[in-house]
Scaffold this motif. Structure first.
Motif, PDB file in Angstrom:
ATOM      1  N   ARG A 277      -9.400 -53.899   2.458  1.00  0.00           N
ATOM      2  CA  ARG A 277      -8.115 -54.095   3.123  1.00  0.00           C
ATOM      3  C   ARG A 277      -8.255 -55.239   4.123  1.00  0.00           C
ATOM      4  O   ARG A 277      -9.348 -55.735   4.387  1.00  0.00           O
ATOM      5  CB  ARG A 277      -7.670 -52.811   3.833  1.00  0.00           C
ATOM      6  N   SER A 278      -7.137 -55.654   4.705  1.00  0.00           N
ATOM      7  CA  SER A 278      -7.176 -56.748   5.679  1.00  0.00           C
ATOM      8  C   SER A 278      -6.355 -56.376   6.903  1.00  0.00           C
ATOM      9  O   SER A 278      -5.621 -55.380   6.908  1.00  0.00           O
ATOM     10  CB  SER A 278      -6.628 -58.037   5.061  1.00  0.00           C
ATOM     11  N   ARG A 279      -6.484 -57.181   7.925  1.00  0.00           N
ATOM     12  CA  ARG A 279      -5.726 -56.966   9.160  1.00  0.00           C
ATOM     13  C   ARG A 279      -4.223 -56.983   8.897  1.00  0.00           C
ATOM     14  O   ARG A 279      -3.452 -56.320   9.607  1.00  0.00           O
ATOM     15  CB  ARG A 279      -6.123 -58.054  10.179  1.00  0.00           C
ATOM     16  N   ARG A 280      -3.770 -57.707   7.884  1.00  0.00           N
ATOM     17  CA  ARG A 280      -2.347 -57.743   7.561  1.00  0.00           C
ATOM     18  C   ARG A 280      -1.827 -56.402   7.064  1.00  0.00           C
ATOM     19  O   ARG A 280      -0.617 -56.178   7.036  1.00  0.00           O
ATOM     20  CB  ARG A 280      -2.071 -58.816   6.508  1.00  0.00           C
ATOM     21  N   ASP A 281      -2.739 -55.523   6.673  1.00  0.00           N
ATOM     22  CA  ASP A 281      -2.343 -54.229   6.124  1.00  0.00           C
ATOM     23  C   ASP A 281      -2.074 -53.179   7.190  1.00  0.00           C
ATOM     24  O   ASP A 281      -1.651 -52.059   6.850  1.00  0.00           O
ATOM     25  CB  ASP A 281      -3.445 -53.694   5.193  1.00  0.00           C
ATOM     26  N   VAL A 282      -2.328 -53.474   8.447  1.00  0.00           N
ATOM     27  CA  VAL A 282      -2.190 -52.453   9.484  1.00  0.00           C
ATOM     28  C   VAL A 282      -1.463 -53.011  10.692  1.00  0.00           C
ATOM     29  O   VAL A 282      -1.396 -54.229  10.905  1.00  0.00           O
ATOM     30  CB  VAL A 282      -3.569 -51.909   9.937  1.00  0.00           C
ATOM     31  N   ARG A 283      -0.919 -52.108  11.462  1.00  0.00           N
ATOM     32  CA  ARG A 283      -0.354 -52.430  12.769  1.00  0.00           C
ATOM     33  C   ARG A 283      -1.125 -51.616  13.805  1.00  0.00           C
ATOM     34  O   ARG A 283      -1.348 -50.422  13.626  1.00  0.00           O
ATOM     35  CB  ARG A 283       1.135 -52.105  12.819  1.00  0.00           C
ATOM     36  N   LEU A 284      -1.523 -52.281  14.873  1.00  0.00           N
ATOM     37  CA  LEU A 284      -2.349 -51.660  15.912  1.00  0.00           C
ATOM     38  C   LEU A 284      -1.516 -51.460  17.171  1.00  0.00           C
ATOM     39  O   LEU A 284      -0.869 -52.393  17.656  1.00  0.00           O
ATOM     40  CB  LEU A 284      -3.556 -52.542  16.219  1.00  0.00           C
ATOM     41  N   LEU A 285      -1.545 -50.240  17.691  1.00  0.00           N
ATOM     42  CA  LEU A 285      -0.731 -49.879  18.840  1.00  0.00           C
ATOM     43  C   LEU A 285      -1.593 -49.243  19.914  1.00  0.00           C
ATOM     44  O   LEU A 285      -2.538 -48.517  19.614  1.00  0.00           O
ATOM     45  CB  LEU A 285       0.366 -48.889  18.435  1.00  0.00           C
ATOM     46  N   SER A 286      -1.245 -49.511  21.159  1.00  0.00           N
ATOM     47  CA  SER A 286      -1.920 -48.886  22.292  1.00  0.00           C
ATOM     48  C   SER A 286      -0.865 -48.200  23.150  1.00  0.00           C
ATOM     49  O   SER A 286       0.294 -48.619  23.178  1.00  0.00           O
ATOM     50  CB  SER A 286      -2.677 -49.929  23.111  1.00  0.00           C
ATOM     51  N   SER A 287      -1.257 -47.147  23.843  1.00  0.00           N
ATOM     52  CA  SER A 287      -0.310 -46.409  24.678  1.00  0.00           C
ATOM     53  C   SER A 287      -0.304 -46.958  26.093  1.00  0.00           C
ATOM     54  O   SER A 287      -1.336 -47.395  26.614  1.00  0.00           O
ATOM     55  CB  SER A 287      -0.665 -44.919  24.697  1.00  0.00           C
ATOM     56  N   VAL A 288       0.878 -46.912  26.710  1.00  0.00           N
ATOM     57  CA  VAL A 288       1.013 -47.436  28.068  1.00  0.00           C
ATOM     58  C   VAL A 288       2.141 -46.685  28.760  1.00  0.00           C
ATOM     59  O   VAL A 288       3.099 -46.244  28.118  1.00  0.00           O
ATOM     60  CB  VAL A 288       1.306 -48.962  28.041  1.00  0.00           C
ATOM     61  N   VAL A 289       2.005 -46.518  30.071  1.00  0.00           N
ATOM     62  CA  VAL A 289       3.072 -45.981  30.904  1.00  0.00           C
ATOM     63  C   VAL A 289       3.732 -47.145  31.628  1.00  0.00           C
ATOM     64  O   VAL A 289       3.052 -47.953  32.266  1.00  0.00           O
ATOM     65  CB  VAL A 289       2.533 -44.961  31.933  1.00  0.00           C
ATOM     66  N   VAL A 290       5.033 -47.246  31.495  1.00  0.00           N
ATOM     67  CA  VAL A 290       5.802 -48.332  32.097  1.00  0.00           C
ATOM     68  C   VAL A 290       6.801 -47.741  33.091  1.00  0.00           C
ATOM     69  O   VAL A 290       7.518 -46.788  32.761  1.00  0.00           O
ATOM     70  CB  VAL A 290       6.555 -49.130  31.009  1.00  0.00           C
ATOM     71  N   ILE A 291       6.832 -48.297  34.282  1.00  0.00           N
ATOM     72  CA  ILE A 291       7.880 -47.972  35.258  1.00  0.00           C
ATOM     73  C   ILE A 291       8.555 -49.282  35.609  1.00  0.00           C
ATOM     74  O   ILE A 291       7.992 -50.128  36.319  1.00  0.00           O
ATOM     75  CB  ILE A 291       7.308 -47.286  36.514  1.00  0.00           C
ATOM     76  N   VAL A 292       9.750 -49.480  35.098  1.00  0.00           N
ATOM     77  CA  VAL A 292      10.458 -50.744  35.260  1.00  0.00           C
ATOM     78  C   VAL A 292      11.777 -50.494  35.973  1.00  0.00           C
ATOM     79  O   VAL A 292      12.432 -49.463  35.759  1.00  0.00           O
ATOM     80  CB  VAL A 292      10.688 -51.425  33.887  1.00  0.00           C
ATOM     81  N   LYS A 372      -3.775 -39.790  32.158  1.00  0.00           N
ATOM     82  CA  LYS A 372      -4.893 -40.727  32.206  1.00  0.00           C
ATOM     83  C   LYS A 372      -4.465 -42.180  32.307  1.00  0.00           C
ATOM     84  O   LYS A 372      -5.312 -43.061  32.421  1.00  0.00           O
ATOM     85  CB  LYS A 372      -5.766 -40.542  30.975  1.00  0.00           C
ATOM     86  N   PHE A 373      -3.150 -42.450  32.280  1.00  0.00           N
ATOM     87  CA  PHE A 373      -2.686 -43.833  32.224  1.00  0.00           C
ATOM     88  C   PHE A 373      -2.400 -44.380  33.619  1.00  0.00           C
ATOM     89  O   PHE A 373      -1.750 -43.730  34.439  1.00  0.00           O
ATOM     90  CB  PHE A 373      -1.421 -43.930  31.370  1.00  0.00           C
ATOM     91  N   ASP A 374      -2.874 -45.591  33.865  1.00  0.00           N
ATOM     92  CA  ASP A 374      -2.546 -46.325  35.078  1.00  0.00           C
ATOM     93  C   ASP A 374      -1.250 -47.074  34.801  1.00  0.00           C
ATOM     94  O   ASP A 374      -1.214 -47.972  33.959  1.00  0.00           O
ATOM     95  CB  ASP A 374      -3.669 -47.307  35.424  1.00  0.00           C
ATOM     96  N   PRO A 375      -0.138 -46.730  35.453  1.00  0.00           N
ATOM     97  CA  PRO A 375       1.145 -47.278  35.046  1.00  0.00           C
ATOM     98  C   PRO A 375       1.289 -48.774  35.329  1.00  0.00           C
ATOM     99  O   PRO A 375       0.724 -49.305  36.283  1.00  0.00           O
ATOM    100  CB  PRO A 375       2.154 -46.466  35.867  1.00  0.00           C
ATOM    101  N   VAL A 376       2.068 -49.431  34.480  1.00  0.00           N
ATOM    102  CA  VAL A 376       2.491 -50.809  34.712  1.00  0.00           C
ATOM    103  C   VAL A 376       3.812 -50.717  35.464  1.00  0.00           C
ATOM    104  O   VAL A 376       4.804 -50.202  34.932  1.00  0.00           O
ATOM    105  CB  VAL A 376       2.671 -51.569  33.384  1.00  0.00           C
ATOM    106  N   VAL A 377       3.842 -51.201  36.692  1.00  0.00           N
ATOM    107  CA  VAL A 377       4.980 -51.016  37.581  1.00  0.00           C
ATOM    108  C   VAL A 377       5.526 -52.379  37.995  1.00  0.00           C
ATOM    109  O   VAL A 377       4.762 -53.253  38.421  1.00  0.00           O
ATOM    110  CB  VAL A 377       4.572 -50.219  38.840  1.00  0.00           C
ATOM    111  N   GLY A 378       6.849 -52.562  37.866  1.00  0.00           N
ATOM    112  CA  GLY A 378       7.413 -53.825  38.316  1.00  0.00           C
ATOM    113  C   GLY A 378       8.790 -54.083  37.763  1.00  0.00           C
ATOM    114  O   GLY A 378       9.412 -53.239  37.116  1.00  0.00           O
TER     115      GLY A 378
END
Length: 471
Positions: A277-292, A372-378
C-alpha cells in the motif's frame, strides 16, 4: 503526497469527536452551565448536533465507545461511576441511523469491538447502516482492552495484547468475504416482470476457515453503497501498527508533539509499503482540543471557566484502565513504575516525558481540562495557525476535535475556525458528492481499492444449498 510543497494546498479533515455518554475525554465539563451532555439520551440533542456539524462542513462525526467500566483505579469503579467517566454510555449505532436521516453529507465513524458477536451478524449491522446512510459509514476497529468488558461477556480477561490483534485479523478477514464476495455486483435484479429479485447463481455462501471465527454463510444484506465501511484504526504499538497499516484507511495517531508524530508518519509509510500500500491509500488524523473565540482574551476566559469544572482525578481513573496501573497506590510525588502489560501499550509508553520521573502529581498537572490533551486556545486565526503548522510539520491530514463544552465547542469551530481555514484555502467550501470513501479519496472510489487485503484475498468456493437456483 507528503512533500512540503504539497502540504500547503491540502484541505484539512475535521471530525467532531464525541461519545453517546455524559463524559467523554474532558471529564467534569458536563457540569458546566453551558454544557448539554446531560441530554445524551435525547434524540433531539443528536439531531441538532448533526445539523450543526453539517452546516459547518465537518467531514464526520466520530463516535467513541467503551463496553466496560473503568475499575482499575482504587481497585473498583467508584471514581469512574461518581464522575461519569464514559459510564453510563449508550449504543452509538441507533443514533447514527437517526442522524443520517437528518443530514445528506455528514459521515459517521462508529467504534465497535471485534469478537463480541459473530462476523455474520456484525456484517449485516454495518451493511444496514451503510444502506440507510447512503454510504456514509466508517468503522473504527477496536480489539477491546478492558477486563471488565471481558468479564461482562463471560471471559476472564481481555486477553494478551498481541493475541487480541491476531483474533481481530481473523475477524476482519471473515467480514471482508461477506461484504465483498458473497453477492456479485450484478446479483440483484429487481425484475418485476419475471418476479426475480436476484440471480441466485450470482450469490454464494462464504466458507471462512479462520482459526478463531470459522463460519459458512451467505451475507444477509445485498451490497451496500460502499460494501465495506471506511476502516478506521488507532493501533500505535508495534503489533497495533502492523494491523492498522494492513487494514485501515484512516489511522488515528497519538498527539505526542511534532517530532514524535512526524516520526510515526514516516514509520507508517514504511509499513504501508510492506503491505503493498502507499501513503495515498490512507488518511492520518490526530486528536486535539480546541477552544476558539472571537478574541484571544475571550478564548482564555472560556478556558479558565472550563478548568473550574474539570475533574483531573476522573481522567486519572480512565488512564489507570488504559495503562493497567492503579495510580491510587502511589503517593503524589512517588515515581510510578510503568511496565508493559495487556492494556494499551502506547498509553503506557506515553507516560514518560524525556526520561523524567512520572508521578501522580505530574499526571494531574497534564490534565487541566480533565483529559490528556493540552488545549489549543485562541482566536480563530491563532488556532488556525496552530493546526496548520502541526499538520504541515507532521504530514497528517486532519484532526479529531475532542468535545469540551458541547455543543458550544462545535458551534464555535463551525462559525469561527472553519471560515478562517477556508479563507486560507485549507478547508473545503462545499461537500463533494458521493459516499464517505469518495469524499476522502476521490470520485468513483466507493469500494476498497483492488490492492487492499479486503479485495485481494482468495475467492472462496460456494457450497451446495438445499434450494436449487431459480431458472
Amino acid at each position: 503526497m507528503n512533500a512540503p510543497e504539497h502540504r500547503a494546498s491540502r484541505k484539512l479533515i475535521l471530525n467532531a469527536f464525541e461519545m453517546n455518554a455524559v463524559g467523554h475525554l474532558s471529564h467534569g465539563l458536563w457540569a458546566h452551565p453551558d454544557d448539554q451532555a446531560l441530554r445524551y439520551t435525547d434524540i433531539d440533542y443528536w439531531l441538532d448536533l448533526a445539523r450543526t456539524l453539517e452546516d459547518g462542513l465537518f467531514d464526520g462525526l466520530f463516535l467513541a465507545d467503551a463496553l466496560g467500566v473503568y475499575d482499575v483505579y482504587g481497585g473498583g469503579p467508584r471514581t469512574a461511576l461518581t464522575h461519569a467517566v464514559q459510564t453510563p454510555v449508550n449504543d452509538p449505532i441507533p443514533i447514527v441511523a437517526a442522524m443520517a436521516a437528518a443530514t445528506r453529507h455528514l459521515a459517521f465513524g462508529v467504534t465497535a469491538q471485534t469478537g463480541l458477536e459473530p462476523p455474520y451478524l456484525f456484517a449485516r449491522r454495518f451493511s444496514t447502516l451503510d444502506h440507510l446512510s447512503k454510504g456514509r459509514i466508517g468503522w473504527n476497529i477496536v480489539t477491546g482492552f478492558l477486563d471488565s468488558a471481558a468479564r461482562a461477556s463471560g471471559a476472564q480477561s481481555a486477553g494478551q495484547h498481541d493475541a487480541r490483534y491476531d483474533h481481530a485479523d481473523d475477524y476482519v478477514s471473515g467480514l471482508y468475504r461477506l461484504w465483498e464476495d458473497s453477492w456479485a455486483d450484478d446479483a440483484v435484479l429487481r425484475d418485476r416482470a419475471t418476479g426475480r429479485f436476484a440471480d441466485a447463481s450470482r450469490i454464494r455462501a462464504i466458507r471462512h476457515e479462520g482459526p478463531h471465527y470459522p463460519f459458512e454463510a451467505i451475507h444477509l444484506s445485498e451490497p451496500s453503497p460502499q460494501r465495506t465501511p471506511v476502516l478506521y484504526q488507532a493501533g500505535a504499538s508495534p503489533r497495533g501498527l502492523a494491523f492498522a497499516t494492513r487494514h485501515a484507511e484512516c489511522l488515528f495517531l497519538p498527539n505526542n508533539g511534532v517530532e514524535a508524530t512526524a516520526s510515526k508518519v514516516r514509520r507508517i509509510e514504511t509499513l504501508l509499503a510492506e503491505h503493498g500500500r502507499s501513503r495515498r491509500d490512507v488518511r492520518l488524523l490526530s486528536s486535539v482540543v480546541v477552544i476558539v473565540a472571537p478574541t484571544r482574551k475571550e478564548a482564555q476566559a472560556r478556558n479558565a471557566s472550563y478548568r473550574r469544572y474539570a475533574q483531573p482525578l476522573a481522567a486519572l481513573a480512565q488512564l489507570a484502565s488504559a495503562t493497567g496501573i492503579d495510580f491510587s497506590r502511589y503517593a503524589p510525588d512517588e515515581p510510578i513504575v510503568a511496565q508493559a502489560g495487556n492494556a494499551i501499550q502506547s498509553a503506557v509508553a506515553g507516560l514518560s516525558r524525556a526520561g523524567e520521573p512520572v508521578t501522580v502529581a505530574g499526571l494531574l498537572e497534564r490534565m487541566p481540562l480533565g483529559g490528556k490533551f493540552d488545549p489549543v486556545v485562541g482566536s480563530a486565526a491563532e488556532v488556525a495557525d496552530a493546526l496548520i503548522a502541526y499538520a504541515d510539520a507532521t504530514g497528517i491530514d486532519g484532526f479529531n476535535l475532542v468535545r469540551t463544552v458541547t455543543p458550544q465547542c462545535f458551534r464555535d469551530i463551525a462559525s469561527l475556525l472553519v471560515p478562517e481555514l477556508q479563507t486560507r484555502g485549507r478547508f473545503k467550501t462545499a461537500y463533494e458528492p458521493g459516499t464517505y470513501r469518495e469524499k476522502l479519496f476521490g470520485h468513483g472510489r466507493n469500494r476498497l481499492p483492488h490492492h487492499h487485503p479486503g479485495r485481494t484475498a482468495p475467492q472462496h468456493a460456494a457450497f451446495p444449498t438445499s434450494t436449487p437456483d431459480i431458472p
